[in-house]
Enzyme design. Structure first.
Site, short mmCIF file in Angstrom:
data_model
loop_
_atom_site.label_atom_id
_atom_site.label_comp_id
_atom_site.label_asym_id
_atom_site.label_seq_id
_atom_site.Cartn_x
_atom_site.Cartn_y
_atom_site.Cartn_z
N ALA A 6 0.82 -1.22 0.00
CA ALA A 6 0.00 0.00 0.00
C ALA A 6 0.84 1.26 0.00
O ALA A 6 0.43 2.30 -0.53
CB ALA A 6 -0.94 -0.01 1.21
N THR A 10 0.36 5.49 -1.68
CA THR A 10 -0.08 6.59 -0.83
C THR A 10 0.21 7.94 -1.47
O THR A 10 -0.54 8.90 -1.25
CB THR A 10 0.61 6.53 0.55
OG1 THR A 10 2.03 6.45 0.38
CG2 THR A 10 0.13 5.32 1.35
N ARG A 18 -2.47 -0.05 7.50
CA ARG A 18 -2.04 -0.40 8.84
C ARG A 18 -1.32 0.69 9.62
O ARG A 18 -0.95 0.48 10.77
CB ARG A 18 -1.15 -1.65 8.77
CG ARG A 18 -1.90 -2.85 8.22
CD ARG A 18 -1.04 -4.09 8.10
NE ARG A 18 -1.84 -5.17 7.54
CZ ARG A 18 -2.64 -5.95 8.26
NH1 ARG A 18 -2.74 -5.78 9.55
NH2 ARG A 18 -3.34 -6.92 7.68
N HIS A 101 -3.53 -10.08 -4.49
CA HIS A 101 -4.73 -9.81 -3.70
C HIS A 101 -5.93 -9.43 -4.56
O HIS A 101 -6.88 -8.82 -4.07
CB HIS A 101 -4.45 -8.70 -2.67
CG HIS A 101 -3.59 -9.15 -1.53
ND1 HIS A 101 -3.05 -8.29 -0.60
CD2 HIS A 101 -3.16 -10.39 -1.17
CE1 HIS A 101 -2.34 -8.96 0.28
NE2 HIS A 101 -2.38 -10.24 -0.05
N CYS A 136 -26.96 -15.69 -12.86
CA CYS A 136 -27.74 -16.49 -11.92
C CYS A 136 -28.46 -15.67 -10.86
O CYS A 136 -29.23 -16.21 -10.07
CB CYS A 136 -26.86 -17.55 -11.25
SG CYS A 136 -25.67 -16.88 -10.06
#
Length: 224
Positions: A6, A10, A18, A101, A136
């Site tokens: 991260a 920034t 965190r 991720h 669906c």
């Protein structure tokens, strides 16, 4: 290879998670970003990610992203493995990006495995608290790895192969606290860290710089 967290984004105006002023200082991740929370209250999870999607889509790549793309063009970086979901490495021009991720480019259906584009998801969220699968009707899940989910096997396998083949891994903007990604530097022959604040592997790094990602990577480009 490069492993980013991260802290590399920034400088694009995207909060980290965190730090004392990060996202998890204000909200409980297990209430808005876990698979259990999604199954219990998908509208709450999508309320959190709807705002995140808008922030991430409006952000622009910064000097760190652009420097890493240039290092790849020069043949000095083989690939970027990123914990980030913001697509900024790709938008900056990096061609080989491994997203361990997930990303904000799409959402998935857990029932039929349909993948829906973020554009269509945002259109649905304008009139509904949750997006529905067009195949669906099940509620779609954000295309990111939530707490309690396994990381994508193919991405982690590629990341591990890259780490084991790397003469040097450069870790940028990660506190190295989230496993199994945090263990990737231990697979490389050597690793260096550029991060604001301490990381879990500082004492094992070949080099450790407490500095900003953009200024440091621009200095690397100038030096070579």
């Amino acid at each position: 290879m490069v492993l980013t967290g991260a802290g590399v984004s920034t400088e694009s105006g995207i909060p980290d998670f965190r730090s004392a002023t990060g996202i998890w200082a204000e909200v409980d991740p297990f209430q808005v970003a876990s698979i259990q929370a999604f199954r219990r209250d998908p509208a709450r999870v999508w309320g959190f990610y709807r705002e995140r999607l808008h922030v991430l889509r409006e952000a622009e790549p910064n000097a760190a992203h652009e420097a890493l793309a240039e290092l790849e063009r020069r043949g000095l970086v083989e690939a970027v493995v990123t914990q980030n979901i913001d697509l900024l490495h790709t938008r900056a021009g990096s061609e080989d990006v491994v997203e361990v991720h997930g990303s904000i480019r799409s959402a998935q259906c857990l029932r039929c495995l349909w993948t829906e584009s973020a554009d269509n998801v945002l259109l649905q969220l304008e009139s509904s608290p949750t997006p529905a699968c067009p195949q669906c009707g099940e509620v779609l899940k954000p295309g990111v790895v939530l707490f309690g989910e396994l990381l994508p096997a193919a991405a982690m396998e590629r990341a591990t192969q890259l780490a084991r083949g790397a003469r040097l891994m450069l870790v940028v903007g990660s506190s190295l606290e989230v496993w199994p990604v945090a263990g990737l530097p231990l697979e490389a022959r050597a690793f260096a860290i550029v991060n604001r604040g301490p990381t879990a592997l500082d004492d094992r790094a070949l080099l450790r710089l407490d500095a900003g990602a953009g200024e440091t990577l621009l200095a690397v480009l100038e030096a070579i």
